[in-house]
Design an enzyme around this catalytic site. Structure first.
Site, PDB file in Angstrom:
ATOM      1  N   LYS A   1       0.218  14.258   1.614  1.00 28.32           N
ATOM      2  CA  LYS A   1      -1.143  14.511   1.133  1.00 28.32           C
ATOM      3  C   LYS A   1      -1.394  16.014   0.924  1.00 28.32           C
ATOM      4  O   LYS A   1      -2.385  16.419   0.350  1.00 28.32           O
ATOM      5  CB  LYS A   1      -2.170  13.940   2.112  1.00 28.32           C
ATOM      6  CG  LYS A   1      -2.141  12.407   2.237  1.00 28.32           C
ATOM      7  CD  LYS A   1      -3.159  11.933   3.261  1.00 28.32           C
ATOM      8  CE  LYS A   1      -3.047  10.452   3.593  1.00 28.32           C
ATOM      9  NZ  LYS A   1      -3.665   9.589   2.571  1.00 28.32           N
TER      10      LYS A   1
ATOM     11  N   LYS B   1     -15.147   7.907  -3.532  1.00 29.71           N
ATOM     12  CA  LYS B   1     -16.383   8.149  -2.778  1.00 29.71           C
ATOM     13  C   LYS B   1     -17.007   9.478  -3.183  1.00 29.71           C
ATOM     14  O   LYS B   1     -18.228   9.584  -3.351  1.00 29.71           O
ATOM     15  CB  LYS B   1     -16.104   8.144  -1.268  1.00 29.71           C
ATOM     16  CG  LYS B   1     -15.720   6.762  -0.761  1.00 29.71           C
ATOM     17  CD  LYS B   1     -15.115   6.775   0.642  1.00 29.71           C
ATOM     18  CE  LYS B   1     -14.386   5.460   0.870  1.00 29.71           C
ATOM     19  NZ  LYS B   1     -13.517   5.462   2.050  1.00 29.71           N
TER      20      LYS B   1
ATOM     21  N   LYS C   1      -9.102  13.510   5.093  1.00 34.43           N
ATOM     22  CA  LYS C   1      -8.244  12.332   5.068  1.00 34.43           C
ATOM     23  C   LYS C   1      -7.219  12.533   6.169  1.00 34.43           C
ATOM     24  O   LYS C   1      -7.133  13.617   6.745  1.00 34.43           O
ATOM     25  CB  LYS C   1      -7.563  12.148   3.707  1.00 34.43           C
ATOM     26  CG  LYS C   1      -6.881  13.427   3.164  1.00 34.43           C
ATOM     27  CD  LYS C   1      -6.286  13.215   1.768  1.00 34.43           C
ATOM     28  CE  LYS C   1      -7.265  13.481   0.654  1.00 34.43           C
ATOM     29  NZ  LYS C   1      -7.364  12.392  -0.308  1.00 34.43           N
TER      30      LYS C   1
ATOM     31  N   THR D   1      -8.857   6.349  -1.853  1.00 36.01           N
ATOM     32  CA  THR D   1     -10.181   5.756  -2.080  1.00 36.01           C
ATOM     33  C   THR D   1     -11.281   6.783  -1.824  1.00 36.01           C
ATOM     34  O   THR D   1     -12.390   6.630  -2.333  1.00 36.01           O
ATOM     35  CB  THR D   1     -10.397   4.525  -1.174  1.00 36.01           C
ATOM     36  OG1 THR D   1      -9.906   4.823   0.130  1.00 36.01           O
ATOM     37  CG2 THR D   1      -9.680   3.314  -1.729  1.00 36.01           C
TER      38      THR D   1
ATOM     39  N   HIS E   1       0.798  -1.228   0.000  1.00 35.05           N
ATOM     40  CA  HIS E   1       0.000   0.000   0.000  1.00 35.05           C
ATOM     41  C   HIS E   1       0.827   1.273   0.000  1.00 35.05           C
ATOM     42  O   HIS E   1       0.283   2.359   0.157  1.00 35.05           O
ATOM     43  CB  HIS E   1      -0.915   0.062   1.228  1.00 35.05           C
ATOM     44  CG  HIS E   1      -1.956  -0.994   1.270  1.00 35.05           C
ATOM     45  ND1 HIS E   1      -3.242  -0.816   0.801  1.00 35.05           N
ATOM     46  CD2 HIS E   1      -1.909  -2.264   1.719  1.00 35.05           C
ATOM     47  CE1 HIS E   1      -3.943  -1.922   0.970  1.00 35.05           C
ATOM     48  NE2 HIS E   1      -3.145  -2.820   1.527  1.00 35.05           N
TER      49      HIS E   1
HETATM   50  O1  HBZ Z   1      -4.010   2.529   1.748  1.00 37.31           O
HETATM   51  C1  HBZ Z   1      -3.400   3.697   2.265  1.00 37.31           C
HETATM   52  C2  HBZ Z   1      -2.731   4.444   1.131  1.00 37.31           C
HETATM   53  O2  HBZ Z   1      -2.038   5.566   1.634  1.00 37.31           O
HETATM   54  C3  HBZ Z   1      -3.807   4.865   0.140  1.00 37.31           C
HETATM   55  O3  HBZ Z   1      -3.227   5.490  -0.975  1.00 37.31           O
HETATM   56  C4  HBZ Z   1      -4.580   3.630  -0.309  1.00 37.31           C
HETATM   57  O4  HBZ Z   1      -5.692   4.011  -1.060  1.00 37.31           O
HETATM   58  C5  HBZ Z   1      -5.076   2.832   0.888  1.00 37.31           C
HETATM   59  C6  HBZ Z   1      -5.742   1.539   0.487  1.00 37.31           C
HETATM   60  O5  HBZ Z   1      -4.950   0.816  -0.386  1.00 37.31           O
HETATM   61  N1  HBZ Z   1      -2.475   3.330   3.311  1.00 37.31           N
HETATM   62  C7  HBZ Z   1      -2.842   3.384   4.582  1.00 37.31           C
HETATM   63  O6  HBZ Z   1      -3.965   3.755   4.916  1.00 37.31           O
HETATM   64  N2  HBZ Z   1      -1.915   2.971   5.480  1.00 37.31           N
HETATM   65  C8  HBZ Z   1      -2.104   2.937   6.805  1.00 37.31           C
HETATM   66  O7  HBZ Z   1      -3.106   3.347   7.343  1.00 37.31           O
HETATM   67  C9  HBZ Z   1      -1.022   2.356   7.629  1.00 37.31           C
HETATM   68  C10 HBZ Z   1      -1.328   1.959   8.902  1.00 37.31           C
HETATM   69  C11 HBZ Z   1      -0.355   1.415   9.707  1.00 37.31           C
HETATM   70  C12 HBZ Z   1       0.927   1.283   9.228  1.00 37.31           C
HETATM   71  C13 HBZ Z   1       1.255   1.683   7.950  1.00 37.31           C
HETATM   72  C14 HBZ Z   1       0.275   2.222   7.142  1.00 37.31           C
HETATM   73  O8  HBZ Z   1       1.850   0.734  10.017  1.00 37.31           O
END
Ligand code: HBZ
Length: 833
Positions: free
Chosen positions: A573, A682, A567, A678, A374
């Protein structure tokens, strides 16, 4: 098997079978029964909270009957199942979703009215289930909805945090975090005190000969923590299929606390052990896109992974199949690297406990796992110090070293003259201290690796995972562009729009096949339809304006252009770009004569989002937004022309109010940094247009909706590296309009000059890593285009309808079909036998 009722008695069971309510009369009976029995109250002390609880219990009964049948059918069929391992499930509220998916919302509405309640008030009582940070956690929730709605046999596995993401309060313009204790009454979970797994930590490994004289590893000593299962039913839309989300909670082994220690007077240490165990599932880590390498986090990961795999293996073993059939029965998807230890744990179970050969075990493991990446942000890539892994999971570290050894041996064979590649791809980073690179382990241990939007999937192949493409070939890497569930994000969040669309398309089928929205394009010239479309958007804006008034005290004009960025707060961002742009607009308005001002289009800039508690710069950005708001919103020269709003505590249920009410929303990350996004989907699905960079899924949204129906600006991903290089080694001039914004801030117009100086220095003095200055001019110009376009309401509505009509691709149902086909090799189950 021993627990099942003998044949002769089964008739009696069948005669007594419970059935779920269908009519509003039956629903009312159930509500009253739950108020009087489950809640031990009466009509004389039933407030909205109690009515919510009883309604939820009535629907829970409904779900669990479907859940039972679904699980029986899935067990009986014994076909391949999907397991989605995610440390986060950002579910939001469950009641409204359950009512809509079961198809009984109108029934409940009538029943509740009869009993003296308004359904919206009852729905509004529910506390969000907020077991996630942002996009990654919400994606997991959308996937569960799609998996159930499409009748896939699928389970989610996660942690049952006692505290979800913190609640955000804004005090004097600053973020303050308050714990989110959400479990005081949660009707949506079923504790399974009989489903437990002992999870081992620490200890040591010794090699002992087995019966065949072969040396095997035995992991012994250390401590045991018990995982207890809590099951959350996941109803599909318009199907009886109800899947399961199993969340693990930690407790001390050997009961509540050690009685022996307790009796001998060692009260403190007996309670301490209990507390240490319970700490594991206590709290969600509130960082998004940042890894900080805390021991407790690693403990959470192993605890959850070990319990889940034990459960999955236990289910497989009941089928009495040969081990090599495991990947034909089980697909496990790793949501980011957080569950990567599952790869090591399955290998351990197969070789140490089940006695399989390494090679066969490894074939089973790689055949089972898929890994979704991700992010490409370096600070978000997980690494664990070898010493920490050694201490907590000594046997796993040995297995990781063996996996790495065999992997590097094969790479060496493939590239005999390239020493550097070994260093680059090794699972162990030879740093001080040495680190385990979880992404490398996840790639080596999976048969498919996917990114979450086309640009992102290309970027991982050409940058961070380039060497692995050379090693494994391009087929191991694939793309599945993210999607969202139209049930929650259209039907539930925007019921009027969903009804209007249904009335034109003849049914609600589009909620199950979102591509059918394309038929709306035939209506873009239908006057009456356009009018209704615009009225619904306006009504949604009125609803948001009312919410803004209630929560911030600021009056906003619902006829103004609503410009939204909600967000997580993160430099990449670029909420700072947005607020600098707002200041620029303010200065431009201030410089005008009153007559000129009269001609301007009124705007409301709406922000929302949480900063990770330790992310100082993100907190400064929140502070600046609020500081600008308090100046601009009280400036009599400006009036309705510009309002700046920060909505406190942005979460899923608030998103359901905000998304349907935007005219334009901002998805303005530095190109190449936002993997997908995402919320962009929406907003467009709800008839809002977007302003965005060529990043993540914005690119594919543009392809679908057409360039005329989106506002793109800024530098491209391919140019970012050169620009950064130029900032550092060339001369770096700041955009003149942005320089004026900085001067105004430094004059103290918004207070706290000192607080905001670091944000300015990041652009001016520290290389402007996120290209705020490079993109500023194009950003401002594009906003001018937005204003111009909005003046032509006729055309704007056409754009809005056209964009919605072309959004079919972004349903999470389409994602799930792509995963099922290209990664999991699973099929849906027929709904009835
Ligand atoms: O995942 C997000 C991306 O930034 C976004 O672009 C994408 O649409 C979405 C779904 O694929 N990433 C996150 O939300 N990441 C985290 O929340 C996260 C949480 C804990 C961590 C690392 C990342 O240790």
């Amino acid at each position: 098997v021993e627990a099942s009722i003998p044949e002769p008695q089964r008739e009696a069971w069948k005669r007594s079978q419970t059935s779920a309510f269908k009519s509003s009369d039956e629903f009312e009976k159930e509500v009253v029964r739950h108020v009087e029995t489950s809640l031990a109250r009466s009509m004389f002390n039933c407030d909205e909270k109690a009515a919510y609880s009883a309604t939820s219990l009535a629907f829970r009964d409904h779900l669990i009957l479907d859940w039972n049948k679904t699980q029986q059918r899935q067990t009986y069929r014994d076909s391949k199942r999907v397991y989605y391992l995610s440390l986060e499930f950002l579910m939001g509220r469950a009641l409204d979703n359950a009512m809509l998916n079961v198809g009984l919302k109108d029934t409940a509405k009538a029943g509740l009215a009869d009993l003296g309640f308004r359904i919206e008030d009852i729905i509004g009582q529910e506390h969000d289930a907020a077991l996630g940070n942002g996009g990654l956690g919400r994606l997991a929730a959308c996937f569960l909805d799609s998996l159930a709605s499409l009748d896939f046999p699928a389970w989610g596995y996660g942690l049952r945090y006692r505290y979800g993401i913190f609640k955000q309060e804004i005090i004097d313009g600053y973020q303050v975090e308050v714990p989110d204790y959400w479990l005081d009454f949660n009707p949506w979970e079923f504790p399974r005190h009989d489903v437990t797994v002992d999870v081992q930590f620490f200890g040591s490994v010794k090699k002992v000969p087995n019966e065949q004289g072969k040396s095997v590893a035995v992991w012994e000593g250390g401590e045991i923590v018990v995982a207890v299962a809590y099951d959350v039913p996941i109803p599909g839309y318009d199907t009886p299929t109800t899947n399961n989300l199993r969340l693990w909670s930690s407790k001390a082994s050997g009961g509540e606390f050690d009685f022996q220690k307790f009796n001998s007077g060692d009260y403190e240490s007996s309670v301490a052990e209990q507390q240490r165990a319970e700490t594991i599932s206590n709290v969600l880590y509130p960082n998004d896109n940042l890894e900080r390498g805390k021991e407790l986090r690693l403990k959470q990961q192993y605890f959850w992974v070990a319990a889940s795999l034990y459960d999955i293996v236990r289910r497989f073993k009941k089928s009495k199949r040969a081990w090599r059939e495991f990947p034909e029965q089980v697909a496990i998807q790793l949501n980011d690297t957080h569950p990567t230890l599952a790869i090591v744990e399955l290998q351990r179970i197969l070789i140490d406990i089940e006695g399989l050969d390494w090679d066969l075990a490894w074939e089973i493991v790689t055949g089972t796992f898929g890994y979704t990446n991700h992010t490409v942000l370096p600070e978000a890539l997980e690494k664990w110090p070898v010493g920490l892994v050694q201490h907590l999971l000594p046997r796993h570290l040995q297995i990781i070293y063996d996996i790495n050894l065999f992997f590097l041996q094969s790479v060496e064979k493939q590239f005999p003259d390239d020493r550097d590649i070994l260093t680059r791809v090794s699972i162990i980073e030879e740093s001080q201290p040495k680190m385990v690179r979880m992404a490398h382990l996840a790639i080596v241990g999976s048969h498919k690796v996917n990114g979450v939007a086309e640009l992102h999937s290309d970027l991982i192949k050409t940058t961070i995972f380039k060497d692995f493409v050379e090693i494994y070939g391009p087929d191991r890497f694939t793309n599945v562009t993210n999607g969202i569930t139209p049930r929650r994000w259209l039907h539930q969040a925007n019921p009027r729009l969903s009804e209007l669309i249904a009335s034109k398309l003849g049914s609600h089928e589009f909620l199950k096949d979102l591509s059918q929205l394309n038929k709306l394009e035939l209506l873009v010239q239908d006057k009456e339809f356009k009018k209704e479309w615009a009225e619904i958007k306006f009504a949604n804006k009125v609803r948001l304006a009312k919410y803004i008034k209630e929560t911030t005290g600021v009056n906003v004009n619902p006829s103004a252009l609503f410009d939204v960025q909600v967000k997580r707060i993160h430099e990449y961002k670029r909420q700072q770009l947005n607020i600098f742009g707002v200041i620029h607009r303010y200065l431009t308005l201030k410089a005008m004569t009153p007559a000129e001002r009269k001609k301007q289009l009124p705007r409301v800039s709406i922000f929302g989002g949480k900063a990770a508690p330790g992310y100082w710069m993100a907190k400064q950005i929140i502070h600046l937004i609020n500081a600008v708001g308090s100046v601009v919103n009280n400036d009599e020269d400006i009036g309705d022309l510009l309002k700046v709003i920060f909505l406190e505590d942005y979460n899923v249920s608030k998103a359901e109010i905000i998304c349907p009410a935007s005219d334009i929303s901002e998805h303005i990350s530095t190109a190449g940094t936002e993997a997908s996004g995402t919320s962009n989907m929406k907003f467009v699905l709800n008839g809002g247009l977007i302003i965005g960079t060529c990043d993540g899924a914005n690119i594919e949204i543009t392809r679908e909706v057409g360039e005329n129906n989106i506002f793109l600006f800024g530098n491209l991903a391919e140019d970012v590296e050169d620009l950064r290089h130029a900032h550092t080694y060339g001369s770096h001039t700041i955009d003149p309009d942005l320089a004026k914004v900085f001067e105004e801030i430094q004059k103290g117009t918004f207070g706290s000059v000192h607080d905001f100086s670091a944000m300015i220095a990041a652009v001016k003095d520290h290389g402007d890593y996120y290209l705020v200055s490079d993109d500023f001019h194009s950003y401002i110009e594009t906003h001018t285009l937005v204003d111009e376009a909005y003046r032509n309401q006729e055309e704007w509505v056409v754009k809005s309808i056209t964009a919605v009509a072309r959004m079919g691709f972004f349903s999470s149902d389409r994602c799930i079909y792509e995963y099922a086909d290209g990664i999991w090799n699973v099929e849906p189950l027929p709904r009835r036998d």
